[in-house]
Structures are given as C-alpha cells and as structure tokens.
Design an enzyme around this catalytic site. Structure first.
Site: not given
Ligand SMILES: CC(C)(C)CCc1c(C(=O)O)[nH]c(=O)[nH]c1=O
Length: 312
Positions: A45, A130
C-alpha cells in the site's frame, strides 16, 4: 510455457501481482499475495511517513455485475517504518515493490532518502497521484511538478525507481508526460491508477455510495479497461524501451491480461478484481491466460508483447 518477465534485472516468475492499495496494507495481506503460486511479486500500500487511518467509511464500494469499484480510501496505511520492516524481512522470496505517496514533495524525497540508505533491495514505486500543493492538480497532472520531483529524486536515488500514473485522456498529454519521463533512468512506469473523481449512485436511496468527498472517488475494474489499455499502448509507443511498463486497470479475465501484454505491458496488476475475488483470482487469471496463449500458438509472452495490430 514461459510466463516470465524482467525489470531492472529482477526476474518475475509470474506476470501478475496486486495493484497498490489492494490486499497490501498489513503484513498478513502482503503475505497472502507473496505466498500465491501465481504471483510474480507484491506491491505495498502506498506509504506515508506516519501511520494514517484514512477516510471515514463507507469509502469503498463494488458496483453490481463486477462492473468495477469506486474508492476514496484517503491513503490509509501502517506508516513507512512498518513497510520498511516488512520488506527487509521478506525480500528474499520474490521481488517486492515499495510504494510511496508522500503528501508533499519533501515527504516523498525524505522517504526516498531512507530507502536509498536502507537494506531494501527491491523496486520503489512513486505514486504520482499523490496530492501536490493545494490549488494545484495531483502531481502527475502538473507536468512541472512531475519534472521537478523526478529531477530531485534521481539526483541521489540509485535503486530501481518507477512511477505510478493516473490515466491521461489527451494525445498531447501522452506526448507531454512521455517527454518528461524519457529524461530519467526510470526502471518502469505503472499505468493506470484509478480514474479520478467518478460518482456512483445507489438507485434505492438516491444517495452517493461513499462518504468522503461528497461521493467522488477513484474508479477501477471493468469500467476502466479501455482507458487502461490506451495508456499502456500510448506510453509503450512513446517511452524509451529501457523503461518497462506495468499494466494496471480493468483486469477481470485472462483475456484482459493478454490485452495488456499485447499493448506492451511487461507485468500486469490486478486491483478491483482482486478485492472482489480474493487471491484465488491469480490462479484463475493465469490459467485463462495460458489457455489463450496456447490457442494462439505462442509459448512465451515475449512473442506477442507489444504486438497489437492496427488497421493498415
Ligand atoms: C488518491 C491518493 C489518496 C492521493 C493516493 C492513494 C490512492 C487511493 C486512496 O488511498 O484513496 N486510492 C486510489 O484508487 N489510488 C490511490 O493512488
């Protein structure tokens, strides 16, 4: 049959792994992907320096008929040190991708310094979805910011490094991002992340299905396959051949894995369908892929990788 691939000198015995964010937050989840006889690697993750609980639930939802998923998890993770501890214990088995998603350029650079100075001997995936500075789009949609962070990272980071990209939808954007990425000795590019800021409604209650962001969230699964294949294909055609491609998005069958490879993918990741089906999905997908390859008369992925035909 040879279902292997190589990136940065790492040999992958199987072509599939999980997508960051799915089945990879805890050591138990990571172990379940790592232990599968049908995965070539595992990715963590995306980590931030500090542990994060993430957004309030409901923050993840599976659409009916495996159409896909929507999520606004909010980067829940156990924190950088947890994953550093995990990878230094486990990295002898299969290659491990260490994903990072700092909330600022400096946080990403700090984590990269720690990774550079550590015993970690796997590959690092910098999640460019990010957030960037407030008021600006995510880093990967801010080409100057992407150029800047990669310039600063490659000034000191010498281990295998790749980037996780959101989808692009404009041919000029494919040109722009490829022109930036080709300036750097990237080990790989992983495309795509979820399609940002989709909206799903519950028919009975006329209500959004996830709580954060008024129901806006990243879309994954079947709904994103055409966009995922286009991004794999567009970047394969534009990137230096030394930059390998990990294809992610819309994989629910062996045919989808085959299509990603046909578009140029060296490895293929499974996100939504892994969340829906569990780690058994890898055995099914690998069997379905092998059946297709046999029917086509191939005996290795290399014979058809990137060989998508166009209409003359
Ligand atoms: C969207 C972010 C929270 C900035 C990064 C983590 C992430 C998330 C998330 O942790 O919400 N969900 C996704 O589908 N892709 C991602 O890269």
């Amino acid at each position: 049959m040879n279902l292997t691939a190589t990136i940065a000198g790492f040999n992958f015995e199987h072509v599939m792994l999980n997508a960051a964010g799915v089945m990879c937050q805890t050591a138990e989840e990571l172990d379940s992907v790592l232990a599968s006889a049908h995965t070539g690697a595992v990715v963590t993750k995306s980590a931030t320096t500090n542990l994060r609980p993430g957004n309030p639930a409901p923050r993840y939802y599976e659409l009916p008929n495996t159409l896909g998923t929507i999520n606004s998890m909010g980067l829940p993770n156990e924190g950088f040190d947890y994953y550093m501890d995990y990878v230094t214990k486990k990295q002898s088995q299969k290659p491990i991708f260490f994903s990072i998603a700092g909330l600022s350029k400096q946080e990403n650079l700090d984590m990269l310094h720690q990774l550079q100075d550590s015993e970690f001997s796997g590959l690092v995936e910098l999640n460019l979805s990010c957030p960037n500075v407030p008021g600006k789009p995510q880093t990967a949609y801010d080409f100057e910011a992407t150029q800047a962070i990669l310039t600063e990272a490659f000034a000191f980071f010498k281990k295998p490094l790749g980037v996780k990209l959101p989808p692009y939808f404009d041919i000029v954007h494919f040109d722009d991002i490829a022109n930036i990425l080709n300036q750097f000795p990237l080990a790989f590019v992983n495309t795509i992340n979820s399609i940002g800021n989709g909206l799903v409604i519950d028919d009975d209650t006329d209500t959004v299905v996830i709580k954060p962001k008024g129901g806006f969230g990243g879309i994954g699964g079947t709904l994103v396959k055409a966009t995922a294949l286009a991004n794999v294909r567009a970047l394969r055609l534009r990137l230096n051949p030394e930059i390998k491609i990990i294809g992610t998005g819309g994989v629910t069958s062996g045919r989808d894995v085959y299509d990603h490879i046909l578009c140029g993918a060296d490895l293929v990741e499974v996100g939504s369908q892994l969340a829906i089906e569990g780690v058994a999905v890898f055995e099914r997908l690998e069997r379905e892929l092998a059946d297709i390859i046999t029917k086509k008369g191939y005996s290795s992925l290399a014979e058809f990788r990137g060989q998508l035909k166009v209409i003359a």
